[in-house]
Motif scaffolding. Structure first.
Motif, PDB file in Angstrom:
ATOM      1  N   GLY A 115       8.737  -6.484  -9.320  1.00 15.05           N
ATOM      2  CA  GLY A 115       8.246  -6.249  -7.965  1.00 15.05           C
ATOM      3  C   GLY A 115       7.063  -5.310  -7.885  1.00 15.05           C
ATOM      4  N   LEU A 116       6.094  -5.457  -8.771  1.00 14.77           N
ATOM      5  CA  LEU A 116       4.904  -4.597  -8.718  1.00 14.77           C
ATOM      6  C   LEU A 116       4.087  -4.950  -7.480  1.00 14.77           C
ATOM      7  CD1 LEU A 116       3.233  -2.408 -10.165  1.00 14.77           C
ATOM      8  CD2 LEU A 116       2.019  -4.262 -11.346  1.00 14.77           C
ATOM      9  N   ARG A 117       3.756  -3.935  -6.685  1.00 10.90           N
ATOM     10  CA  ARG A 117       2.989  -4.128  -5.445  1.00 10.90           C
ATOM     11  C   ARG A 117       1.720  -3.294  -5.483  1.00 10.90           C
ATOM     12  NH1 ARG A 117       8.297  -3.683  -3.909  1.00 10.90           N
ATOM     13  NH2 ARG A 117       9.108  -5.240  -2.473  1.00 10.90           N
ATOM     14  N   TYR A 118       0.701  -3.823  -4.819  1.00 13.46           N
ATOM     15  CA  TYR A 118      -0.531  -3.070  -4.602  1.00 13.46           C
ATOM     16  C   TYR A 118      -0.546  -2.702  -3.118  1.00 13.46           C
ATOM     17  CZ  TYR A 118      -5.517  -2.134  -3.954  1.00 13.46           C
ATOM     18  OH  TYR A 118      -6.716  -1.560  -3.642  1.00 13.46           O
ATOM     19  N   VAL A 119      -0.599  -1.408  -2.831  1.00 13.81           N
ATOM     20  CA  VAL A 119      -0.616  -0.910  -1.456  1.00 13.81           C
ATOM     21  C   VAL A 119      -1.960  -0.232  -1.227  1.00 13.81           C
ATOM     22  CG1 VAL A 119       0.531   0.564   0.237  1.00 13.81           C
ATOM     23  CG2 VAL A 119       1.875  -0.520  -1.573  1.00 13.81           C
ATOM     24  N   GLN A 120      -2.581  -0.544  -0.085  1.00 13.39           N
ATOM     25  CA  GLN A 120      -3.910   0.006   0.214  1.00 13.39           C
ATOM     26  C   GLN A 120      -3.986   0.436   1.676  1.00 13.39           C
ATOM     27  OE1 GLN A 120      -7.609  -2.043  -1.113  1.00 13.39           O
ATOM     28  NE2 GLN A 120      -7.803  -2.479   1.061  1.00 13.39           N
ATOM     29  N   VAL A 121      -4.548   1.609   1.898  1.00 18.49           N
ATOM     30  CA  VAL A 121      -4.786   2.122   3.246  1.00 18.49           C
ATOM     31  C   VAL A 121      -6.274   2.418   3.357  1.00 18.49           C
ATOM     32  CG1 VAL A 121      -4.307   3.983   4.869  1.00 18.49           C
ATOM     33  CG2 VAL A 121      -2.496   3.144   3.387  1.00 18.49           C
ATOM     34  N   VAL A 122      -6.900   1.918   4.438  1.00 23.82           N
ATOM     35  CA  VAL A 122      -8.331   2.127   4.653  1.00 23.82           C
ATOM     36  C   VAL A 122      -8.516   2.932   5.936  1.00 23.82           C
ATOM     37  CG1 VAL A 122     -10.567   1.007   5.007  1.00 23.82           C
ATOM     38  CG2 VAL A 122      -8.872  -0.057   3.502  1.00 23.82           C
ATOM     39  N   LYS A 123      -9.357   3.974   5.844  1.00 24.58           N
ATOM     40  CA  LYS A 123      -9.650   4.817   7.003  1.00 24.58           C
ATOM     41  C   LYS A 123     -11.163   4.928   7.175  1.00 24.58           C
ATOM     42  CE  LYS A 123      -5.462   7.602   6.849  1.00 24.58           C
ATOM     43  NZ  LYS A 123      -4.896   8.954   6.901  1.00 24.58           N
ATOM     44  N   ARG A 124     -11.556   5.105   8.425  1.00 22.88           N
ATOM     45  CA  ARG A 124     -12.962   5.369   8.721  1.00 22.88           C
ATOM     46  C   ARG A 124     -13.004   6.586   9.626  1.00 22.88           C
ATOM     47  NH1 ARG A 124     -17.660   1.913  11.623  1.00 22.88           N
ATOM     48  NH2 ARG A 124     -19.361   3.156  10.787  1.00 22.88           N
ATOM     49  N   LYS A 125     -13.702   7.600   9.167  1.00 23.58           N
ATOM     50  CA  LYS A 125     -13.798   8.868   9.893  1.00 23.58           C
ATOM     51  C   LYS A 125     -12.412   9.415  10.215  1.00 23.58           C
ATOM     52  CE  LYS A 125     -18.298   7.654  11.708  1.00 23.58           C
ATOM     53  NZ  LYS A 125     -19.132   7.369  12.842  1.00 23.58           N
ATOM     54  N   GLY A 126     -11.499   9.279   9.250  1.00 22.50           N
ATOM     55  CA  GLY A 126     -10.159   9.828   9.384  1.00 22.50           C
ATOM     56  C   GLY A 126      -9.174   8.981  10.172  1.00 22.50           C
ATOM     57  N   ILE A 127      -9.608   7.858  10.729  1.00 24.24           N
ATOM     58  CA  ILE A 127      -8.728   6.995  11.529  1.00 24.24           C
ATOM     59  C   ILE A 127      -8.373   5.755  10.709  1.00 24.24           C
ATOM     60  CG2 ILE A 127      -8.547   5.591  13.615  1.00 24.24           C
ATOM     61  CD1 ILE A 127     -10.581   7.587  14.874  1.00 24.24           C
ATOM     62  N   LYS A 128      -7.064   5.479  10.624  1.00 26.73           N
ATOM     63  CA  LYS A 128      -6.618   4.317   9.850  1.00 26.73           C
ATOM     64  C   LYS A 128      -7.063   3.035  10.538  1.00 26.73           C
ATOM     65  CE  LYS A 128      -2.177   3.281   9.601  1.00 26.73           C
ATOM     66  NZ  LYS A 128      -0.767   3.218   9.196  1.00 26.73           N
ATOM     67  N   VAL A 129      -7.763   2.182   9.787  1.00 23.79           N
ATOM     68  CA  VAL A 129      -8.226   0.904  10.329  1.00 23.79           C
ATOM     69  C   VAL A 129      -7.525  -0.291   9.687  1.00 23.79           C
ATOM     70  CG1 VAL A 129     -10.473   1.765  11.064  1.00 23.79           C
ATOM     71  CG2 VAL A 129     -10.225   0.824   8.765  1.00 23.79           C
ATOM     72  N   ASP A 130      -6.851  -0.053   8.552  1.00 27.38           N
ATOM     73  CA  ASP A 130      -6.183  -1.166   7.881  1.00 27.38           C
ATOM     74  C   ASP A 130      -5.160  -0.628   6.885  1.00 27.38           C
ATOM     75  OD1 ASP A 130      -5.789  -3.959   7.253  1.00 27.38           O
ATOM     76  OD2 ASP A 130      -6.884  -3.622   5.397  1.00 27.38           O
ATOM     77  N   ARG A 131      -4.078  -1.368   6.746  1.00 26.54           N
ATOM     78  CA  ARG A 131      -3.089  -1.114   5.698  1.00 26.54           C
ATOM     79  C   ARG A 131      -2.653  -2.473   5.185  1.00 26.54           C
ATOM     80  NH1 ARG A 131       2.038  -1.358   4.102  1.00 26.54           N
ATOM     81  NH2 ARG A 131       2.868   0.356   2.869  1.00 26.54           N
ATOM     82  N   SER A 132      -2.680  -2.636   3.879  1.00 24.57           N
ATOM     83  CA  SER A 132      -2.239  -3.906   3.311  1.00 24.57           C
ATOM     84  C   SER A 132      -1.326  -3.641   2.122  1.00 24.57           C
ATOM     85  CB  SER A 132      -3.430  -4.772   2.890  1.00 24.57           C
ATOM     86  OG  SER A 132      -4.212  -4.105   1.925  1.00 24.57           O
ATOM     87  N   GLU A 133      -0.476  -4.604   1.868  1.00 22.14           N
ATOM     88  CA  GLU A 133       0.452  -4.520   0.750  1.00 22.14           C
ATOM     89  C   GLU A 133       0.567  -5.907   0.154  1.00 22.14           C
ATOM     90  OE1 GLU A 133       5.150  -3.463   0.049  1.00 22.14           O
ATOM     91  OE2 GLU A 133       4.062  -2.431   1.651  1.00 22.14           O
TER      92      GLU A 133
END
Length: 196
Positions: A115-133
């Motif tokens: 169950g290896l997963r890649y988790v990613q969180v993207v922020k712009r100017k400190g505000i979360k704009v995307d989260r993917s797994e």
């Protein structure tokens, strides 16, 4: 990375229970007389020639590549000294509206990773704009005939428009079913009007 830690926790699948851990030697002996199962185990690197180890399972990320049709891949060799430290200060530059894909090259050592997963969180100017797994899968230890694994993540499209251009900060992690975080790192992507 502290402000990303909670977001980088892999989600649990409702009703799914992680199976009992077995050593590589136990998997090799499991249903030893089943020919098709033995072929499947060999394809995972679990055949009789696989070296059993009592060391904990380990995933080593070797390379990250940004793939865009018609362009040479942008590659980061993570085996080089200080490679992770430079990811946040040298962003991947992507032309707005372009479709791109991330490819991960990695090695699994010692035991099976489930169950290896890649988790990613993207922020712009400190505000979360995307989260993917993304589920990457389960893997047996690499062998001489299969020295690395490679996984392409789903195709993404870079945002476009003047207001969406700029630098986005990202945090990524590789987490398995046992909630073991094999690697976490910060990086950046710059959405630009052109490739330079």
């Amino acid at each position: 990375m502290a402000d990303h830690d909670e977001d980088l926790t892999a989600t649990a699948t409702e009703g799914y229970k992680v199976g009992e851990k077995k050593s590589l030697a136990e998997y090799q002996k499991l249903d030893a007389n089943d020919e098709s199962l033995n072929k499947w185990k060999a394809s995972l690197g679990l055949g009789d020639g696989a070296a059993a180890s009592s060391d904990p399972a380990k995933v080593t990320i070797k390379k990250l590549s940004l793939l865009v049709d018609g362009r040479e891949p942008l590659e980061i060799d993570l085996t080089k000294p200080n490679a992770l430290e430079t990811l946040g200060t040298h962003p991947f530059i992507v032309k707005e509206g372009t479709e791109y894909q991330i490819e991960i090259t990695f090695v699994v050592e010692n035991q099976i990773i489930t169950g290896l997963r890649y988790v990613q969180v993207v922020k712009r100017k400190g505000i979360k704009v995307d989260r993917s797994e993304e589920m990457m899968g389960s893997y047996g230890p690499n062998t001489a005939t299969n020295p690395t694994y490679s996984k392409k993540l789903p195709l993404e499209t870079a945002p476009s428009g003047m207001l969406l251009r700029g630098t986005y900060d990202a945090a990524s992690a590789f987490i398995d079913d046992d909630k073991h975080n094999h690697l976490s790192f910060n990086w950046a992507i710059k959405i630009a009007k052109d490739w330079s």
